[in-house]
Design an enzyme around this catalytic site. Sequence first.
Site, short mmCIF file in Angstrom:
data_model
loop_
_atom_site.label_atom_id
_atom_site.label_comp_id
_atom_site.label_asym_id
_atom_site.label_seq_id
_atom_site.Cartn_x
_atom_site.Cartn_y
_atom_site.Cartn_z
N LEU A 1 -4.52 4.51 3.86
CA LEU A 1 -5.86 4.98 4.22
C LEU A 1 -6.76 3.64 3.53
O LEU A 1 -7.70 4.27 4.17
CB LEU A 1 -6.08 6.03 2.73
CG LEU A 1 -5.16 7.27 2.86
CD1 LEU A 1 -5.09 7.98 2.15
CD2 LEU A 1 -5.22 8.09 4.25
N SER A 2 -6.36 3.01 2.93
CA SER A 2 -6.93 1.43 2.70
C SER A 2 -6.47 0.10 2.88
O SER A 2 -5.19 0.26 2.08
CB SER A 2 -8.02 2.21 1.38
OG SER A 2 -8.79 1.33 1.05
N SER A 3 -7.52 -0.65 2.60
CA SER A 3 -6.46 -1.65 3.32
C SER A 3 -7.53 -3.04 2.43
O SER A 3 -8.75 -2.12 2.70
CB SER A 3 -6.24 -2.45 3.98
OG SER A 3 -7.01 -2.46 4.79
N THR B 1 -3.98 -0.84 0.26
CA THR B 1 -3.71 -0.95 -0.87
C THR B 1 -3.35 0.70 -0.84
O THR B 1 -3.37 1.05 -2.40
CB THR B 1 -4.92 -1.37 -1.06
OG1 THR B 1 -6.43 -0.07 -0.43
CG2 THR B 1 -5.55 -2.44 -1.72
#
Length: 328
Positions: free
Chosen positions: A97-99, A89
């Site tokens: 960095l983010s999921s 994401t």
Amino acid sequence: MGAHALDKELEAVAASARAALVREIDASGAWAADPVWRDVFATVPRHLFVPYYYVGVVGGYERRWGQSPDPEARERWVRGAYADTPLATRLRDGELLSSSSQPSLMAMMLTELGVEDGDRVLEIGAGTGYNAALLAHRLRDDDLVTTVDLEPEITESARRHLEDAGYHPVVVTGDGARGVPERAPFDRIIATCTLASIPPAWLAQCRPGGRILTPVATGLVALTVRDAGYAEGSFLSTPAYFVPLRGTGRPGPEPSALGAVPRRGREHDLFRFLLALTRGSVDPQEAYALWEREGRPGRERYGITVGAGSEWAWLDDPEGPYTWPLPA
């Protein structure tokens, strides 16, 4: 993007895809010990938490988003939102960095967390806000759920997604390793990012008898807290790969001296777990000899003890003979 922004046709696709995901998780047995989670996953709309995400393609990533002018692209987006896979994401210079974690793994972790009515829960790593929404729905009281993340842009978007879906847990911007003392004490702490060791602040903010579930190395450890200075527990058998906690406690580089380790060790998931767990404190060749001697132990034979100002990982028995210090 609120639920109203989906046309009726796409809403029907979302509902059908969500039902299919719930059947898939059900068949995996992930929530067999606490089937209440089935209704939670059947109700909370994951697509509201991933208005866009990235899928790997040759040479990089392709962005899928719910506001695409192409109806087929929008349908691909909503179907992908309910695939039982992690969704990237947030990227920066090609680095993840983010999921949003794989839903069946989330279901298994939430079941293992052992949440009960009235529990106060702290989540480390807000991500998209989806996990916090699942917890808020399960507990039927948004104020029992606190989620924290270091990046303001992540907490802002998580808060927006949660509002779109009709949930209002407390979203805090801060260092997850420090917990959220002003919201303590907690009955349960769950992390959705990998750590090298257990932050002492978590024990101090967890009630005696509370439970901490967190990724360490490439596994998930479930600790029972005795008091502010002591917790202990074993790893679950399942592998788990998460983005490292940003801020403090980020795992260091993997040991490079693997040349002398036989290829079947270098490429074996369970040996690589042992290497990650003993990071830097055991020579890879010694670790390989131990691993073979002990019958290539699965993750569930390992555990972690936090106590007396130190932390250590162990195989089979916290008292040894196989124990390894974790980084402070």
